[in-house]
Enzyme design. Sequence first.
Site, PDB file in Angstrom:
ATOM      1  CG  ASP A 295      -2.132   1.023   1.264  1.00 38.02           C
ATOM      2  OD1 ASP A 295      -2.251   1.561  -0.108  1.00 38.02           O
ATOM      3  OD2 ASP A 295      -2.500   1.390   2.198  1.00 38.02           O
TER       4      ASP A 295
ATOM      5  CE1 TYR B  11      -0.145   8.628   3.968  1.00 41.24           C
ATOM      6  CE2 TYR B  11       1.876   9.639   4.089  1.00 41.24           C
ATOM      7  CZ  TYR B  11       0.574   9.632   4.487  1.00 41.24           C
ATOM      8  OH  TYR B  11       0.249  10.372   5.440  1.00 41.24           O
TER       9      TYR B  11
ATOM     10  CG  HIS C 248      -4.242  10.648   1.771  1.00 42.02           C
ATOM     11  ND1 HIS C 248      -5.316  10.678   2.741  1.00 42.02           N
ATOM     12  CD2 HIS C 248      -3.169   9.742   2.374  1.00 42.02           C
ATOM     13  CE1 HIS C 248      -5.006   9.738   3.655  1.00 42.02           C
ATOM     14  NE2 HIS C 248      -3.908   9.233   3.461  1.00 42.02           N
TER      15      HIS C 248
ATOM     16  NE  ARG D 133       4.138  15.065  10.514  1.00 41.27           N
ATOM     17  CZ  ARG D 133       3.717  14.048   9.855  1.00 41.27           C
ATOM     18  NH1 ARG D 133       3.258  12.993  10.431  1.00 41.27           N
ATOM     19  NH2 ARG D 133       3.652  14.360   8.455  1.00 41.27           N
TER      20      ARG D 133
ATOM     21  CD  GLU E  21      -6.119   4.708   4.148  1.00 43.06           C
ATOM     22  OE1 GLU E  21      -5.458   4.078   3.370  1.00 43.06           O
ATOM     23  OE2 GLU E  21      -5.768   5.693   5.200  1.00 43.06           O
TER      24      GLU E  21
ATOM     25  CD  GLU F  52      -5.405   3.026  -0.631  1.00 40.41           C
ATOM     26  OE1 GLU F  52      -4.564   2.389  -1.143  1.00 40.41           O
ATOM     27  OE2 GLU F  52      -5.411   3.046   0.677  1.00 40.41           O
TER      28      GLU F  52
ATOM     29  NE  ARG G 192      -8.146   6.939   8.872  1.00 41.51           N
ATOM     30  CZ  ARG G 192      -7.390   6.691   7.937  1.00 41.51           C
ATOM     31  NH1 ARG G 192      -6.140   5.973   7.914  1.00 41.51           N
ATOM     32  NH2 ARG G 192      -7.821   6.881   6.551  1.00 41.51           N
TER      33      ARG G 192
ATOM     34  CE1 TYR H 171       2.478   7.367  12.604  1.00 41.26           C
ATOM     35  CE2 TYR H 171       0.960   7.670  14.337  1.00 41.26           C
ATOM     36  CZ  TYR H 171       1.945   8.296  13.453  1.00 41.26           C
ATOM     37  OH  TYR H 171       2.260   9.707  13.623  1.00 41.26           O
TER      38      TYR H 171
ATOM     39  CB  THR I 259      -6.008   7.945   0.909  1.00 39.75           C
ATOM     40  OG1 THR I 259      -6.159   6.823   1.830  1.00 39.75           O
ATOM     41  CG2 THR I 259      -7.409   8.420   1.162  1.00 39.75           C
TER      42      THR I 259
HETATM   43 CA    CA Z   1      -3.929   2.947   2.178  1.00 38.79          CA
END
Ligand code: CA
Length: 432
Positions: free
Chosen positions: A135, A137, A142, A151, A208, A210, A246, A253, A363
């Site tokens: 996957d 990014y 996104h 952040r 998400e 995609e 989430r 993570y 995403t």
């Molecule tokens: Ca994803």
Amino acid sequence: MTRERWGDPNDAALTSWVPLDAAGDFPVQNLPLGVFEGTGGARIGAAIGDRIVDLRAASEAGLLDGIADPAALRAATLNALFAAGRPALTRLRARLSALLRSDGDPALHALGDALLVDRSQARMQVPLAIGDYVDFYSSLEHATNLGRIFRPDGEPLLPNWRWIPIGYHGRAGSVAIDGTPVRRPCGQRKAPDAAAPTFGPSAMLDIELEMGFFAAGGNRLGEPIAAAAAEAQIGGFVLVNDWSARDVQAWEYQPLGPFLGKSFLTTISPWVVSLDALEPFRVAGPLQEPPPLGYLQAPGPHGFSIELAVTLQSAAMRAAGVAPATIARGNFAGMYWSAAQQLAHASSNGARVRPGDLFASGTISGSTPDSYGSLIELTWRGTRPLVLPSGEQRRFLEDGDDVALHAWCEKPGAARIGFGLARGRVEPAGAA
Ligand code: CA
């Protein structure tokens, strides 16, 4: 040869003897491949209108002689077909076009309905045995949005983002077909002010939006795939919903990246739309600044203009007969890193890519708030709830919610093609 004799399979003027709806996803210019549950088990087919051409039966009737290996067409997955590489897939699509177009080879039409299956009656399966699932990014918008959300005081994009198509390894065994129920996952979550985490159902279940591609051909261990040649190793695209918890993700993570917050389920649409069918919709991707390192450079346009939509229907909406609401609209053309660059990067250290490996884009979000491809962006981590036509609010998914991803391509002078759907209904968590 077939191409010369019968013309361009993408010609917008082509018609088929199979009845077609002008607004449908599967005109004769598409002919995506999939696997359906048929007589005696899983069978390989190609979608046309509301029908499926049974390719195993077509092969056994001699219609694909010299075009595709009969053993590959007897298989329960597309892996052997994809192992033969892009040229073989191009040849097969051209032959199917000749068999299905109104002015083409009448051999299939003569056999009548014997080789056609009603799509509405067919139970679709994951079309390839997926060895590895990655996957990425790759949407700048996104990655920027998530940086701003997680952040808020720092630079939204991490320093590596514009240099590396960032990705992680997902769970191939949890990739499931359109319509698979979405059991709300349980996991560890920790509230910011809590001393310790607890284990239980995710309260921040998300989608998400995609696209993903399946590898065809592949490389040998130790031999990177060049970016300029990478599209020769891509069999086609499907829609991907990378369901995400989430709250689980946020706690787990760091430092190694997503794990159980993602690995419970990934839903794909059933029909693999070839790069050949997408050719009329090829576009240049966004300007990349700084210029990518040499191994990521691929001359020419490598983006695809694919329209995208996400619809949601709650249990209350369903009960009241209220149609699904569109909660996001976007386009795949804006992705910063192309599929070719993703594949080149994934193999740049010599890692093996095998036919059937799935690579998801990450995403897909656009620059406007109605084009964000996840609820965490659409609701800005729940601070700006969506209001559904029923008056209900959504921060994240509730039990009973139906989510559907849609994708299609259209432009003047080309036939509209689509991808079908990637759907799922949220079911309550099991016992924690
Ligand atoms: Ca994803």
